[in-house]
Design an enzyme around this catalytic site. Structure first.
Site, PDB file in Angstrom:
ATOM      1  N   GLU A 101       0.843  -1.188   0.000  1.00 41.45           N
ATOM      2  CA  GLU A 101       0.000   0.000   0.000  1.00 41.45           C
ATOM      3  C   GLU A 101       0.884   1.245   0.000  1.00 41.45           C
ATOM      4  OE1 GLU A 101      -2.433   2.989   0.034  1.00 41.45           O
ATOM      5  OE2 GLU A 101      -3.227   0.958  -0.276  1.00 41.45           O
ATOM      6  N   ARG A 125     -17.326   4.209   5.443  1.00 46.77           N
ATOM      7  CA  ARG A 125     -16.162   3.575   4.820  1.00 46.77           C
ATOM      8  C   ARG A 125     -15.085   3.225   5.848  1.00 46.77           C
ATOM      9  NH1 ARG A 125     -15.137   3.613  -0.659  1.00 46.77           N
ATOM     10  NH2 ARG A 125     -16.816   4.439  -1.948  1.00 46.77           N
ATOM     11  N   TYR A 138     -28.261   8.987   3.686  1.00 50.43           N
ATOM     12  CA  TYR A 138     -28.693   7.807   4.444  1.00 50.43           C
ATOM     13  C   TYR A 138     -27.968   7.795   5.790  1.00 50.43           C
ATOM     14  CZ  TYR A 138     -24.514   6.071   1.956  1.00 50.43           C
ATOM     15  OH  TYR A 138     -23.259   5.940   1.402  1.00 50.43           O
ATOM     16  N   ASP A 184     -11.603  -0.648  -9.647  1.00 48.13           N
ATOM     17  CA  ASP A 184     -11.451   0.549 -10.474  1.00 48.13           C
ATOM     18  C   ASP A 184     -10.196   0.512 -11.333  1.00 48.13           C
ATOM     19  OD1 ASP A 184     -13.797   1.651  -9.626  1.00 48.13           O
ATOM     20  OD2 ASP A 184     -12.911   3.153  -8.311  1.00 48.13           O
TER      21      ASP A 184
END
Length: 401
Positions: free
Chosen positions: A38, A112, A224, A301
């Site tokens: 990462e 998230r 939401y 993606d």
């Protein structure tokens, strides 16, 4: 690490986002050694919620994340679609129980950061998975029965070796570039403004356990509840001329209020109470010509970006992982063949989801007579007929791909 031609079966994964961590969990649970590279020095997701429709939630539950998700995520009772300018309800679609009954899995909404934490905790619980932060892929070399990856770090270059490399490093994938695909994404002319606000600070309409979708000329807003109903997640997507990479630059709250000042009073009232926004310029690109090269493969993606107008970006990456891990298990002795089979099975699905998301970019933002026609059509649809439209999306399972 050991040399790949010594029989090393390590799976290298570039990217510790939702797709990369899900891949680490799925493949790590099979017993294979996994190393996640990462580029960030730590994983953090701020200021945004994510919707996990049944096609994604069932896969995460299958990976053992059901109890953790049930504690962290919420299940809105319904989706309410409203006219952004008048506030009039156009249509409603049941969620919660209806999703479970029809698709056998929940429709979750979750912050998230909470989803990231759940995935990280699960991955860290596997002794055969290594997480390495502050490492950026610079080049890739497929050699014989393995892959060698040159990695940039703050302390100098490093080399990682394994049996295959998974590029889960997003829209601006370094892995894709390393295998020869330098296709640039194009700015769509839209930006997404994202923010969260304590439920006690919003008008009563927005405190309900439901997902709201407000449609209007050139823009739409989704909201939401997340974090046990204590926080409301708000996303506004609208046209803009300026583009900037990244998805967390600050936005000016007053600019946002002016943009929606002529919309429904209820919505204007919500926006007047929100002071901190993060802005994300929306770039898009069709699926790459190929997602694989020898022992290198792309997912999420990196392979097929999805605009956030169908709430399927994360879901599609999770689906990718399910199919990829299955193909690798089918032909463990032929990694390149498994990667090609994965791409062949996923490409039609990805293209369809991409097209549907792009269509929403048009349909949600219609104005004038076209907007009136859209509203009339929505008003004639029952909740059941609305759900029917999503059977192909929410009902997906790996076996049906």
């Amino acid at each position: 690490m050991t040399s790949p031609d010594s029989g090393d079966q390590t799976v290298l994964i570039a990217g510790a986002g939702i797709g990369g961590l899900t891949a680490a969990l799925a493949l790590g649970r099979t017993g294979r050694p996994v190393t996640v590279l990462e580029r960030r020095t730590k994983v953090e997701e701020v200021g945004a919620g994510i919707q996990l429709s049944p096609n994604a939630s069932r896969l995460l539950i299958d990976l053992g994340l059901g109890p953790a998700l049930s504690r962290a995520a919420g299940e809105p009772k319904r989706l309410v679609i409203r006219n952004g300018e008048s506030g009039r309800t156009l249509a409603e679609m049941p969620l919660a129980d209806a999703m479970r009954q029809r698709y056998g899995a929940p429709y979750y909404v979750v912050h998230r950061a909470d989803l990231q934490t759940i995935l990280l905790d699960a991955v860290r619980g596997l002794p055969n998975v290594r997480l390495q932060f502050g490492r950026t892929v610079s080049s890739v070399d497929t050699e014989g029965d393995g892959v060698t990856v040159a990695v940039e770090t703050a302390s100098g270059p490093e080399t990682a070796r394994g049996a295959l490399l998974i590029g889960a490093d997003g829209l601006w994938s370094r892995v894709a570039a390393a295998i020869g695909d330098h296709t640039e994404a194009d700015f769509t002319g839209y930006v997404a403004w994202r923010a969260t606000i304590p439920v006690g600070d919003v008008p009563p309409l927005f405190q309900k356990p439901e997902t709201g979708l407000w449609l209007g000329p050139g823009a739409h807003i989704v909201h939401y509840p997340i974090r046990g109903g204590q926080v409301v997640n708000v996303v506004a997507i609208m046209k803009d001329r300026e583009a900037e990479r990244g998805w967390s630059r600050p936005g000016d709250a007053e600019t946002q209020r002016r943009r929606f000042r002529n919309w429904a009073p209820e919505l204007s009232g919500l926006l007047s109470r929100m002071d901190q926004w993060l802005v994300w310029s929306l770039f898009d690109r069709g699926p790459r010509e190929t997602w694989t090269s020898g022992r290198v493969v792309l997912l999420g993606d990196a392979a097929h970006p999805v605009l956030p107008l169908l709430a399927q970006g994360g879901a599609l990456a999770i689906e990718d992982v399910a199919v990829l891990s299955r193909e690798l298990a089918r032909t463990p002795g032929d990694v390149p063949g498994a990667l090609r089979a994965y791409e062949a099975r996923r490409r039609p699905r990805a293209k369809r989801v991409q097209a549907a998301s792009r269509a929403n970019a048009t349909n949600y933002h219609l104005s004038g007579p076209f907007g009136l026609v859209r509203n009339v059509v929505l008003g004639r649809l029952s909740g059941t007929r609305l759900i029917d439209r999503y059977d192909w999306l929410y009902g997906w399972k790996p076996e049906a791909d």
